[in-house]
Motif scaffolding. Structure first.
Motif, mmCIF file in Angstrom:
data_model
loop_
_atom_site.group_PDB
_atom_site.id
_atom_site.type_symbol
_atom_site.label_atom_id
_atom_site.label_comp_id
_atom_site.label_asym_id
_atom_site.label_seq_id
_atom_site.Cartn_x
_atom_site.Cartn_y
_atom_site.Cartn_z
ATOM 1 N N LYS A 68 2.520 -4.404 -12.591
ATOM 2 C CA LYS A 68 2.707 -4.821 -11.202
ATOM 3 C C LYS A 68 1.384 -4.621 -10.488
ATOM 4 O O LYS A 68 0.819 -3.520 -10.501
ATOM 5 N N VAL A 69 0.874 -5.686 -9.837
ATOM 6 C CA VAL A 69 -0.408 -5.628 -9.142
ATOM 7 C C VAL A 69 -0.155 -5.661 -7.638
ATOM 8 O O VAL A 69 0.607 -6.484 -7.151
ATOM 9 N N ILE A 70 -0.834 -4.744 -6.934
ATOM 10 C CA ILE A 70 -0.724 -4.646 -5.486
ATOM 11 C C ILE A 70 -2.132 -4.643 -4.911
ATOM 12 O O ILE A 70 -2.965 -3.826 -5.337
ATOM 13 N N THR A 71 -2.413 -5.535 -3.989
ATOM 14 C CA THR A 71 -3.729 -5.563 -3.349
ATOM 15 C C THR A 71 -3.575 -5.236 -1.869
ATOM 16 O O THR A 71 -2.585 -5.566 -1.236
ATOM 17 N N PHE A 72 -4.591 -4.593 -1.334
ATOM 18 C CA PHE A 72 -4.621 -4.283 0.096
ATOM 19 C C PHE A 72 -6.036 -4.016 0.546
ATOM 20 O O PHE A 72 -6.943 -3.872 -0.246
ATOM 21 N N MET B 186 0.818 -1.191 0.000
ATOM 22 C CA MET B 186 0.000 0.000 0.000
ATOM 23 C C MET B 186 0.866 1.261 0.000
ATOM 24 O O MET B 186 0.512 2.248 -0.642
ATOM 25 N N ASN B 187 1.990 1.224 0.687
ATOM 26 C CA ASN B 187 2.849 2.412 0.736
ATOM 27 C C ASN B 187 3.403 2.761 -0.639
ATOM 28 O O ASN B 187 3.566 3.936 -0.958
ATOM 29 N N GLU B 188 3.692 1.753 -1.455
ATOM 30 C CA GLU B 188 4.156 2.023 -2.813
ATOM 31 C C GLU B 188 3.079 2.734 -3.629
ATOM 32 O O GLU B 188 3.365 3.659 -4.391
ATOM 33 N N VAL B 189 1.841 2.320 -3.446
ATOM 34 C CA VAL B 189 0.713 2.951 -4.133
ATOM 35 C C VAL B 189 0.578 4.405 -3.662
ATOM 36 O O VAL B 189 0.441 5.328 -4.473
#
Length: 130
Positions: free
Chosen positions: A126-130, A1-4
């Motif tokens: 790149k996929v990020i889930t939170f 989440m911090n990268e987002v």
């Protein structure tokens, strides 16, 4: 989440899409904050965007920098805590002339069931889930 968060913050302006009467609605936003381990945005309850989110909390953010772009979709959840509002306003002091953590208009919302995709023409998404 911090990268987002860092990506969106570095863009300055992002675009938030909602739905109203089956039609997409898109507008520029600039507030993004991490509070209590969640990613937040801010608006005013009197605005159409707030009414659209309360009716249908599924939204999408889009922003870009350099040759990369980010799309973030998820549900927005209203947080009525004064602490959450105050923290947002501390990060965006220029908003204090229009909003207050104690007023009935200031609205902060956090992402739930979020999925961010960072894309470019030169690398795999790149996929990020939170």
């Amino acid at each position: 989440m911090n990268e987002v968060y860092e990506f969106i913050k570095s863009c300055g302006t992002y675009y938030l899409a909602t739905v109203e009467d089956g039609q997409p609605r898109n507008r520029p936003f600039g507030t993004i904050n991490v509070f209590d381990g969640k990613l937040y945005i801010q608006t005013g309850k009197s605005k159409d965007v707030s009414k659209q989110i309360q009716k249908n909390p599924h939204v999408e953010i889009c922003c870009c920098k350099g040759g990369e772009w980010l799309r973030l979709c998820g549900e927005l959840v209203r947080d009525e805590r004064v602490e959450a509002k105050a923290d947002m306003l501390e990060h965006y002091p220029e908003l204090k002339s229009m909003y207050s953590a104690a007023d009935d208009n200031t609205e902060v919302l956090y992402f739930k069931n979020a999925r961010a995709t960072i894309s470019s023409f030169t690398a795999a998404p790149k996929v990020i889930t939170f």
